[in-house]
Design an enzyme around this catalytic site. Structure first.
Site, PDB file in Angstrom:
ATOM      1  N   HIS A   1      27.730   8.873  -3.298  1.00 30.18           N
ATOM      2  CA  HIS A   1      27.426   9.164  -4.708  1.00 30.18           C
ATOM      3  C   HIS A   1      26.014   8.781  -5.142  1.00 30.18           C
ATOM      4  O   HIS A   1      25.604   9.072  -6.248  1.00 30.18           O
ATOM      5  CB  HIS A   1      28.421   8.466  -5.640  1.00 30.18           C
ATOM      6  CG  HIS A   1      28.157   6.994  -5.816  1.00 30.18           C
ATOM      7  ND1 HIS A   1      28.580   6.059  -4.914  1.00 30.18           N
ATOM      8  CD2 HIS A   1      27.489   6.315  -6.770  1.00 30.18           C
ATOM      9  CE1 HIS A   1      28.206   4.858  -5.318  1.00 30.18           C
ATOM     10  NE2 HIS A   1      27.523   4.979  -6.431  1.00 30.18           N
TER      11      HIS A   1
HETATM   12  C1  UD1 Z   1      26.382   5.076 -11.776  1.00 24.92           C
HETATM   13  C2  UD1 Z   1      25.338   4.004 -11.519  1.00 24.92           C
HETATM   14  C3  UD1 Z   1      25.385   3.602 -10.055  1.00 24.92           C
HETATM   15  C4  UD1 Z   1      26.773   3.211  -9.642  1.00 24.92           C
HETATM   16  C5  UD1 Z   1      27.768   4.293 -10.000  1.00 24.92           C
HETATM   17  C6  UD1 Z   1      29.169   3.815  -9.712  1.00 24.92           C
HETATM   18  C7  UD1 Z   1      23.285   4.147 -12.904  1.00 24.92           C
HETATM   19  C8  UD1 Z   1      21.861   4.543 -12.913  1.00 24.92           C
HETATM   20  N1  UD1 Z   1      23.977   4.501 -11.801  1.00 24.92           N
HETATM   21  O1  UD1 Z   1      26.016   6.206 -11.022  1.00 24.92           O
HETATM   22  O2  UD1 Z   1      24.520   2.506  -9.846  1.00 24.92           O
HETATM   23  O3  UD1 Z   1      26.797   2.994  -8.254  1.00 24.92           O
HETATM   24  O4  UD1 Z   1      27.655   4.607 -11.401  1.00 24.92           O
HETATM   25  O5  UD1 Z   1      30.060   4.844  -9.528  1.00 24.92           O
HETATM   26  O6  UD1 Z   1      23.768   3.544 -13.828  1.00 24.92           O
HETATM   27  N2  UD1 Z   1      30.261  12.098 -14.275  1.00 24.92           N
HETATM   28  C9  UD1 Z   1      31.441  12.707 -14.636  1.00 24.92           C
HETATM   29  N3  UD1 Z   1      32.426  11.923 -15.146  1.00 24.92           N
HETATM   30  C10 UD1 Z   1      32.320  10.567 -15.303  1.00 24.92           C
HETATM   31  C11 UD1 Z   1      31.109   9.984 -14.945  1.00 24.92           C
HETATM   32  C12 UD1 Z   1      30.097  10.744 -14.422  1.00 24.92           C
HETATM   33  O7  UD1 Z   1      31.599  13.912 -14.504  1.00 24.92           O
HETATM   34  O8  UD1 Z   1      33.285   9.933 -15.765  1.00 24.92           O
HETATM   35  C13 UD1 Z   1      29.195  12.934 -13.674  1.00 24.92           C
HETATM   36  C14 UD1 Z   1      28.238  13.535 -14.703  1.00 24.92           C
HETATM   37  O9  UD1 Z   1      27.883  14.781 -14.271  1.00 24.92           O
HETATM   38  C15 UD1 Z   1      27.051  12.604 -14.624  1.00 24.92           C
HETATM   39  C16 UD1 Z   1      27.046  12.189 -13.167  1.00 24.92           C
HETATM   40  O10 UD1 Z   1      28.417  12.115 -12.801  1.00 24.92           O
HETATM   41  O11 UD1 Z   1      25.864  13.205 -15.003  1.00 24.92           O
HETATM   42  C17 UD1 Z   1      26.373  10.845 -12.907  1.00 24.92           C
HETATM   43  O12 UD1 Z   1      26.956   9.820 -13.720  1.00 24.92           O
HETATM   44  P1  UD1 Z   1      26.099   8.518 -14.102  1.00 24.92           P
HETATM   45  O13 UD1 Z   1      26.972   7.554 -14.801  1.00 24.92           O
HETATM   46  O14 UD1 Z   1      24.827   8.909 -14.752  1.00 24.92           O
HETATM   47  O15 UD1 Z   1      25.675   7.936 -12.716  1.00 24.92           O
HETATM   48  P2  UD1 Z   1      26.530   7.643 -11.413  1.00 24.92           P
HETATM   49  O16 UD1 Z   1      26.054   8.541 -10.336  1.00 24.92           O
HETATM   50  O17 UD1 Z   1      27.985   7.632 -11.737  1.00 24.92           O
HETATM   51  N1  UDP Z   2      36.367   2.878  -5.608  1.00 21.96           N
HETATM   52  C1  UDP Z   2      37.599   3.322  -6.087  1.00 21.96           C
HETATM   53  N2  UDP Z   2      37.900   4.647  -5.967  1.00 21.96           N
HETATM   54  C2  UDP Z   2      37.053   5.549  -5.390  1.00 21.96           C
HETATM   55  C3  UDP Z   2      35.803   5.077  -4.908  1.00 21.96           C
HETATM   56  C4  UDP Z   2      35.480   3.746  -5.042  1.00 21.96           C
HETATM   57  O1  UDP Z   2      38.385   2.523  -6.606  1.00 21.96           O
HETATM   58  O2  UDP Z   2      37.398   6.742  -5.335  1.00 21.96           O
HETATM   59  C5  UDP Z   2      36.025   1.453  -5.760  1.00 21.96           C
HETATM   60  C6  UDP Z   2      35.623   0.761  -4.480  1.00 21.96           C
HETATM   61  O3  UDP Z   2      36.760   0.293  -3.783  1.00 21.96           O
HETATM   62  C7  UDP Z   2      34.743  -0.354  -5.001  1.00 21.96           C
HETATM   63  C8  UDP Z   2      34.041   0.288  -6.186  1.00 21.96           C
HETATM   64  O4  UDP Z   2      34.873   1.374  -6.584  1.00 21.96           O
HETATM   65  O5  UDP Z   2      35.519  -1.441  -5.449  1.00 21.96           O
HETATM   66  C9  UDP Z   2      32.682   0.760  -5.808  1.00 21.96           C
HETATM   67  O6  UDP Z   2      32.190   1.578  -6.813  1.00 21.96           O
HETATM   68  P1  UDP Z   2      31.097   2.700  -6.552  1.00 21.96           P
HETATM   69  O7  UDP Z   2      31.085   3.076  -5.126  1.00 21.96           O
HETATM   70  O8  UDP Z   2      31.363   3.762  -7.558  1.00 21.96           O
HETATM   71  O9  UDP Z   2      29.751   1.992  -7.005  1.00 21.96           O
HETATM   72  P2  UDP Z   2      28.736   0.950  -6.326  1.00 21.96           P
HETATM   73  O10 UDP Z   2      29.522  -0.197  -5.788  1.00 21.96           O
HETATM   74  O11 UDP Z   2      27.969   1.683  -5.283  1.00 21.96           O
HETATM   75  O12 UDP Z   2      27.848   0.591  -7.464  1.00 21.96           O
END
Ligand code: UD1
Ligand code: UDP
Length: 354
Positions: free
Chosen positions: A202
């Site tokens: 992601h």
């Molecule tokens: C964010 C964090 C990242 C973290 C991740 C955990 C920042 C800069 N990044 O990344 O560090 O590892 O969360 O998962 O804060 N979207 C949906 N539904 C949701 C959420 C997101 O459709 O509920 C889609 C949208 O298109 C959105 C994209 O995902 O634009 C990215 O979401 P965003 O929260 O900006 O960043 P993440 O990639 O989730």
């Molecule tokens: N996780 C989850 N379901 C998923 C993917 C990840 O519960 O489909 C959990 C995972 O076990 C861990 C956390 O989400 O505890 C990690 O989050 P993510 O990978 O979104 O973000 P990061 O740790 O890279 O910021």
């Protein structure tokens, strides 16, 4: 004392579960959800599964560019700080919600506590690295999960307010791993322990570059038995790049799963391939070999201890690593023993002179 906690993204819900439980034994907590993650399987599911109290406020900010998203959160959190007048603002990890919470509090002269302080990838192109550095530099309590994190802070001149607490994700994992393993999660997915690999992808650096995304997905497809709970960002970018159909044929793409299902999937996998920070650590603690689809990691101990290799996004390198990687020794308790939340509670009590 009144603590205002800011969360917004999936890993923050998991991190706040054990800490919230510990802090509420002696403090009032106001829980603020920024709304950064909003799909049921990225947000509400975790509140239900982990029994996290319902947020007192949901800012409903949603997705957007970094500046717009962080700016909207900053304004919303500032309003709540003025309304709630907390004694401390607590933030987690390295997302835009983290930075917005820390900055709003620092500007309002409210002390900031940062859980997961001191992590560094030393790659400023990662949005998370910018968030980490800035948050640490406006925090009063720096709750560091590892010795490496403490040393990183010292090398930036931050020594006051630094506490080595262990990692709260280990608390969450140890509290839930047994129930997860005993659940029917694998059977429900038609999977057998030891007969599949688990992947998550992601990171912006992987999803937003179609060539990198294609190489990673093709490598996972080459491996043949990969299950991938797909982050909404990744699904969107696969579709935008015209890669979704091919990936969906060669990889078992499933919607994002809840925490218990994820722990069950991790525990039963032969190998984990990921660019997630949290998943690298969970692989280490669960003793599952991990192949990291990045060039850097903040969790250097997982690599130093031989349970994780950094392979980046090269198709052949990923396949080679997945076939050839045999960890040489068992992981240690370098991330703590599941007592980080209790230690954070102790540090906060001490900070308030208790
Ligand atoms: C964010 C964090 C990242 C973290 C991740 C955990 C920042 C800069 N990044 O990344 O560090 O590892 O969360 O998962 O804060 N979207 C949906 N539904 C949701 C959420 C997101 O459709 O509920 C889609 C949208 O298109 C959105 C994209 O995902 O634009 C990215 O979401 P965003 O929260 O900006 O960043 P993440 O990639 O989730
Ligand atoms: N996780 C989850 N379901 C998923 C993917 C990840 O519960 O489909 C959990 C995972 O076990 C861990 C956390 O989400 O505890 C990690 O989050 P993510 O990978 O979104 O973000 P990061 O740790 O890279 O910021």
């Amino acid at each position: 004392m009144k603590i205002l906690t800011v969360v917004g993204a999936r890993p923050q819900f998991i991190k706040c579960a054990p800490v919230s439980r510990a802090l509420r034994k002696e403090h009032e907590e106001i829980l603020v959800h920024t709304g950064q993650h909003y799909d049921r399987e990225m947000s509400d599911l975790f509140f239900q599964e982990l029994d996290i109290p319902k947020p007192d406020h949901n800012l409903g900010i949603g997705s957007g560019t970094h500046g717009r998203q962080t700016g909207a959160m900053l304004a919303g959190i500032e309003d709540l700080i003025l309304k709630e007048t907390p004694d401390l603002v607590l933030v987690y990890g390295d997302t835009n919600s983290t930075l917005a919470g820390a900055l709003a509090a620092a500007k309002a002269h409210v002390p900031v506590a940062h859980v997961e302080a001191g992590l560094r990838s030393f790659d400023r192109k990662m949005p998370e690295e910018v968030n980490r550095v800035l948050t640490d530099h406006c925090s009063d309590l720096l709750l560091a999960p590892t010795e490496t994190a403490v040393a990183n802070l010292a090398s930036e001149g931050i020594t006051t307010g630094v506490h080595l607490t262990g990692d709260v994700m280990v608390d969450a994992l140890l509290q839930h791993a047994e129930v997860a393993r005993a659940s029917s999660a694998l059977a429900n997915l038609g999977l057998e322990r030891g007969h599949y690999r688990l992947a998550t992808v992601h990171r912006a650096e992987n999803t937003d570059d179609p060539a990198r995304l294609a190489a990673i997905m093709r490598a996972l497809g080459d491996l043949g038995n990969v299950v991938l709970p797909c982050h909404p960002r990744t699904e969107k970018m696969l579709k935008n790049a015209g890669l979704y159909e091919e990936a969906n044929k060669r990889i078992r793409l499933i919607p994002p799963v809840g925490y218990l299902e994820m722990l069950a999937l991790e525990s039963g996998a032969t190998t984990i391939l990921t660019d997630s920070g949290g998943v690298q650590k969970e692989a280490y603690v669960l003793g599952v070999p991990c192949i990291t689809l990045r060039e850097t990691t903040e969790w250097v101990e997982t690599v130093q201890d031989g349970w994780n290799v950094l392979v980046g996004s090269d198709r052949e390198a990923i396949v080679r690593a997945a076939h050839g990687f045999v960890p040489d020794k068992k992981g240690s308790d370098v991330f703590g023993k599941g007592e980080a939340a209790a230690e954070i509670r102790r540090v906060i009590r001490e900070y308030f002179g208790g």
